[in-house]
Design a protein around this motif. Structure first.
Motif, PDB file in Angstrom:
ATOM      1  N   LEU A  10      -2.714   3.907  -2.074  1.00 47.39           N
ATOM      2  CA  LEU A  10      -2.484   2.461  -2.042  1.00 47.39           C
ATOM      3  C   LEU A  10      -3.153   1.768  -3.223  1.00 47.39           C
ATOM      4  O   LEU A  10      -2.574   0.872  -3.830  1.00 47.39           O
ATOM      5  CB  LEU A  10      -2.962   1.873  -0.713  1.00 47.39           C
ATOM      6  CG  LEU A  10      -2.164   2.297   0.511  1.00 47.39           C
ATOM      7  CD1 LEU A  10      -2.821   1.774   1.789  1.00 47.39           C
ATOM      8  CD2 LEU A  10      -0.722   1.840   0.432  1.00 47.39           C
ATOM      9  N   ARG A  46      -1.217  -0.429  -6.021  1.00 53.56           N
ATOM     10  CA  ARG A  46      -1.580  -1.832  -6.260  1.00 53.56           C
ATOM     11  C   ARG A  46      -1.926  -2.073  -7.719  1.00 53.56           C
ATOM     12  O   ARG A  46      -1.730  -3.158  -8.243  1.00 53.56           O
ATOM     13  CB  ARG A  46      -2.760  -2.228  -5.370  1.00 53.56           C
ATOM     14  CG  ARG A  46      -2.401  -2.371  -3.931  1.00 53.56           C
ATOM     15  CD  ARG A  46      -3.606  -2.799  -3.108  1.00 53.56           C
ATOM     16  NE  ARG A  46      -3.314  -2.668  -1.700  1.00 53.56           N
ATOM     17  CZ  ARG A  46      -3.986  -1.885  -0.862  1.00 53.56           C
ATOM     18  NH1 ARG A  46      -5.023  -1.189  -1.274  1.00 53.56           N
ATOM     19  NH2 ARG A  46      -3.633  -1.820   0.399  1.00 53.56           N
ATOM     20  N   ARG A  92       2.392  -1.603 -10.077  1.00 54.52           N
ATOM     21  CA  ARG A  92       3.590  -1.497  -9.239  1.00 54.52           C
ATOM     22  C   ARG A  92       4.836  -1.120 -10.030  1.00 54.52           C
ATOM     23  O   ARG A  92       5.836  -0.748  -9.461  1.00 54.52           O
ATOM     24  CB  ARG A  92       3.823  -2.807  -8.496  1.00 54.52           C
ATOM     25  CG  ARG A  92       2.813  -3.018  -7.394  1.00 54.52           C
ATOM     26  CD  ARG A  92       3.176  -4.185  -6.552  1.00 54.52           C
ATOM     27  NE  ARG A  92       4.505  -4.024  -5.993  1.00 54.52           N
ATOM     28  CZ  ARG A  92       4.800  -4.160  -4.728  1.00 54.52           C
ATOM     29  NH1 ARG A  92       3.865  -4.438  -3.879  1.00 54.52           N
ATOM     30  NH2 ARG A  92       6.028  -4.031  -4.305  1.00 54.52           N
ATOM     31  N   LYS A  96       2.180  -4.793   0.562  1.00 55.66           N
ATOM     32  CA  LYS A  96       1.322  -3.938  -0.258  1.00 55.66           C
ATOM     33  C   LYS A  96       1.565  -2.478   0.078  1.00 55.66           C
ATOM     34  O   LYS A  96       1.697  -2.103   1.226  1.00 55.66           O
ATOM     35  CB  LYS A  96      -0.144  -4.285  -0.016  1.00 55.66           C
ATOM     36  CG  LYS A  96      -0.523  -5.646  -0.539  1.00 55.66           C
ATOM     37  CD  LYS A  96      -1.979  -5.937  -0.342  1.00 55.66           C
ATOM     38  CE  LYS A  96      -2.294  -7.310  -0.911  1.00 55.66           C
ATOM     39  NZ  LYS A  96      -3.701  -7.628  -0.798  1.00 55.66           N
TER      40      LYS A  96
END
Length: 185
Positions: free
Chosen positions: A72, A76, A79, A111
């Protein structure tokens, strides 16, 4: 809910894949990382199988196992960076309906979601607020069609565990983008 039996996953065709790679400017294939979440049942085995399938068409993939928070964070950070990942689909067996699962897994404004298609996002947003079942089903069906067309996901396998407490129950699995179970008794 919005099941479309006409949607089929692409057949495994290494010769066609090599031809498409050559047409895209990669006649000798290429090297790439393959990110996967280290948690989850069967993920490592799926990665190992995927490496062999990719190698058969000229793609050398280097597996990178990461904790989900690391994946993740990577998503982030950038992208727009091309991303190929392998992860389980926990929503499929968590009791979520297909609209909720599509929203959580593929809506680009959330997200950690790597799939990006504005038409898909608009359809899902409209379907969430649509009260008419037929209209909502048509929207979800069209959104699933876009996801299928873009190959935003390609199911490799699905782990389904079914428990029954009655002897007169029947289990009938249904082919679907997200698994659905039909219990009859």
């Amino acid at each position: 809910f919005a099941y479309d039996p006409s949607l089929r996953n692409p057949a495994y065709d290494p010769a066609k894949a090599r031809k498409l790679l050559a047409e895209a400017g990669y006649p000798k294939g290429f090297d790439m990382p393959l990110v996967y979440a280290v948690s989850g049942t069967g993920i490592r085995e799926s990665v190992e199988a995927s490496l062999l399938y990719l190698k058969a068409v000229g793609i050398t993939a280097y597996p990178q196992g990461m904790e989900m928070h690391q994946i993740l964070d990577m998503l982030r950070t950038d992208r727009e960076k091309p991303f190929v990942g392998l992860q389980e689909m926990p929503l499929a067996n968590a009791g979520s309906n297909s609209l909720e699962a599509l929203l959580i897994a593929y809506h680009s404004k959330l997200k950690g979601v790597v799939y990006k298609n504005e038409e898909f996002d608009n359809l899902i947003e409209a379907a969430v607020s649509e009260l008419n079942d037929e209209k909502r089903t048509a929207m979800v069906k069209k959104a699933v069609g876009l996801l299928h067309q873009d190959i935003g996901t390609l199911p490799l396998w699905n782990n389904v565990t079914v428990y029954s407490m009655k002897s007169n129950m029947d289990y009938a699995p249904q082919q679907h983008r997200l698994p659905a179970l039909a219990l009859k008794y």
